[in-house]
Design an enzyme around this catalytic site. Structure first.
Site, PDB file in Angstrom:
ATOM      1  N   GLY A  67       0.811  -1.208   0.000  1.00  0.00           N
ATOM      2  CA  GLY A  67       0.000   0.000   0.000  1.00  0.00           C
ATOM      3  C   GLY A  67       0.844   1.255   0.000  1.00  0.00           C
ATOM      4  N   ASP A  68       0.198   2.395   0.229  1.00  0.00           N
ATOM      5  CA  ASP A  68       0.888   3.677   0.205  1.00  0.00           C
ATOM      6  C   ASP A  68       1.990   3.748   1.261  1.00  0.00           C
ATOM      7  OD1 ASP A  68      -0.727   4.687  -1.858  1.00  0.00           O
ATOM      8  OD2 ASP A  68      -2.294   5.232  -0.437  1.00  0.00           O
ATOM      9  N   GLY A  69       1.718   3.213   2.439  1.00  0.00           N
ATOM     10  CA  GLY A  69       2.728   3.230   3.490  1.00  0.00           C
ATOM     11  C   GLY A  69       3.962   2.432   3.113  1.00  0.00           C
ATOM     12  N   THR A  70       3.766   1.335   2.389  1.00  0.00           N
ATOM     13  CA  THR A  70       4.891   0.515   1.935  1.00  0.00           C
ATOM     14  C   THR A  70       5.788   1.310   1.007  1.00  0.00           C
ATOM     15  OG1 THR A  70       3.609  -1.530   2.123  1.00  0.00           O
ATOM     16  CG2 THR A  70       5.529  -1.580   0.687  1.00  0.00           C
ATOM     17  N   THR A  92      -4.902  -0.775   1.245  1.00  0.00           N
ATOM     18  CA  THR A  92      -6.308  -0.451   1.465  1.00  0.00           C
ATOM     19  C   THR A  92      -6.737   0.754   0.647  1.00  0.00           C
ATOM     20  OG1 THR A  92      -6.177  -1.313   3.715  1.00  0.00           O
ATOM     21  CG2 THR A  92      -8.035   0.123   3.211  1.00  0.00           C
ATOM     22  N   ASP A 218       4.070  18.476 -10.647  1.00  0.00           N
ATOM     23  CA  ASP A 218       4.078  19.923 -10.881  1.00  0.00           C
ATOM     24  C   ASP A 218       5.185  20.640 -10.109  1.00  0.00           C
ATOM     25  OD1 ASP A 218       3.107  19.752  -8.320  1.00  0.00           O
ATOM     26  OD2 ASP A 218       1.168  20.685  -8.744  1.00  0.00           O
ATOM     27  N   LEU A 220       5.478  21.236  -7.051  1.00  0.00           N
ATOM     28  CA  LEU A 220       4.934  22.105  -6.013  1.00  0.00           C
ATOM     29  C   LEU A 220       4.240  21.278  -4.936  1.00  0.00           C
ATOM     30  CD1 LEU A 220       3.265  24.865  -8.231  1.00  0.00           C
ATOM     31  CD2 LEU A 220       5.308  25.160  -6.817  1.00  0.00           C
ATOM     32  N   GLU A 275       1.404   6.974   8.103  1.00  0.00           N
ATOM     33  CA  GLU A 275       2.212   6.551   9.242  1.00  0.00           C
ATOM     34  C   GLU A 275       2.537   7.774  10.103  1.00  0.00           C
ATOM     35  OE1 GLU A 275       2.849   3.362   9.753  1.00  0.00           O
ATOM     36  OE2 GLU A 275       1.947   2.755   7.844  1.00  0.00           O
TER      37      GLU A 275
END
Length: 314
Positions: A67-70, A92, A218, A220, A275
């Site tokens: 997931g994103d945390g990984t 998730t 971008d 930014l 996290e």
């Protein structure tokens, strides 16, 4: 074409990770992706070291399942190395996959790794850490504290609004001072805040948009702060929160910048891509094109050649 040699690393502790490891290894093989190694990792804390060792061993592509945390946890190891990330979204929320326009089913994700194109996207910086999506202070921290593995596994993305309601009931507002080292905005003091976020990507929290124009390419950061305001103002924010249009409201503070220092009273934990790994005061920045990723051929995100394009957003 995928850059060889390639290594498959799957966070088997993430949602669907263990069951997808064998499927990913087999499907990548069927698609002609030659793997010099494949690892199912049960302890996520070992992922940064494993990725670092894999890069030093000569891997040019890391196919990462999680997931994103990984992804956020290994971003420092991948940053500015030239090593390509092929993402298999098994988490998730999978907000990075949304931002990049990736398929979220295993077969589609494997096909993207085998047949997609390589582009460069930005990385956010918070202190010595890196992040892909959003670093948040306030309610988002409460949501993270309310989320637990059982809730996420049982309800998936629906766990986020449920956790948000629980967090709001016990939340206390805070004040923040924002300083802009580049002088692109005047320093500002903000009071009675519900949430403050510094975003590198476009999506977070299971599909909510940061702001209508936010992007991961971008160069930014989007910075927004939501005051408690009146009941009517809170309703307006809640009504348009998923679309990101709330950032255009007069009572919501929203700017874009390359660098910002955030101090709060009282001190606040920072939710970094899901996290709780930092604490105010902290300085945020952006690394242009710091991560190479594989995206679909028809994707518009990313810069195909490093430094070839910089889009100014107003």
């Amino acid at each position: 074409m995928i850059e060889s040699p390639a290594v498959l690393i799957v966070n088997s502790a993430s949602r669907r990770g263990q069951e997808n490891f064998s499927a990913a290894r087999d499907r990548l093989g069927e698609l002609g992706v030659e793997l010099m190694a494949a690892h199912a990792v049960e302890d996520p804390s070992t992922l940064p070291r494993l990725v670092g060792d894999t890069i030093r061993a000569g891997a040019r592509t890391i196919v990462l399942g999680g997931g994103d945390g990984t992804v956020s946890s290994v971003a420092p190891q991948l940053c500015n190395t030239g090593v390509v990330l092929g993402l298999l979204p098994t988490g998730t929320a999978n907000d990075l996959a949304r931002t990049l326009g990736l398929p979220t089913d295993m077969d589609g994700a494997c096909q993207n790794v085998a047949r997609g194109k390589v582009v460069d996207v930005d990385l956010g910086v918070v202190g010595d850490d890196r992040f892909l999506n959003v670093s948040s202070i306030g309610l988002a921290v409460g949501v993270t504290e309310q989320l637990n593995p059982k809730l996420k596994k049982r309800l998936g993305a629906l766990a986020y609004p449920i956790a948000a309601v629980k967090a709001y009931r016990r939340f206390r507002t805070f004040s923040a001072t924002l300083e802009f080292p580049d002088g692109d905005h005047p320093d500002v003091e903000l009071d009675d805040l519900l949430q403050l976020a510094v975003a590198n990507g476009r999506f977070y929290g299971g599909g909510a948009v940061v702001a209508p124009g936010a992007g991961i390419d971008d160069h930014l950061l989007d910075v927004y702060a939501i005051p408690r305001g009146t009941p009517r103002q809170r309703w307006q924010v809640a009504r348009h929160f998923v679309s990101g249009v709330f950032t255009e409201s007069d009572h919501v503070y929203h700017v874009t910048t390359r660098n910002v220092r955030v101090s709060t009273a009282p001190g606040q934990a920072i939710n970094v891509d899901g996290e709780l790994s930092a604490h105010t005061p902290e300085t945020f920045g952006v690394i242009e094109g710091g991560l190479r990723v594989i995206v679909p051929e028809d994707a518009s995100v990313g810069v195909a050649d490093i430094g070839a394009r910089e889009r100014a957003r107003h």
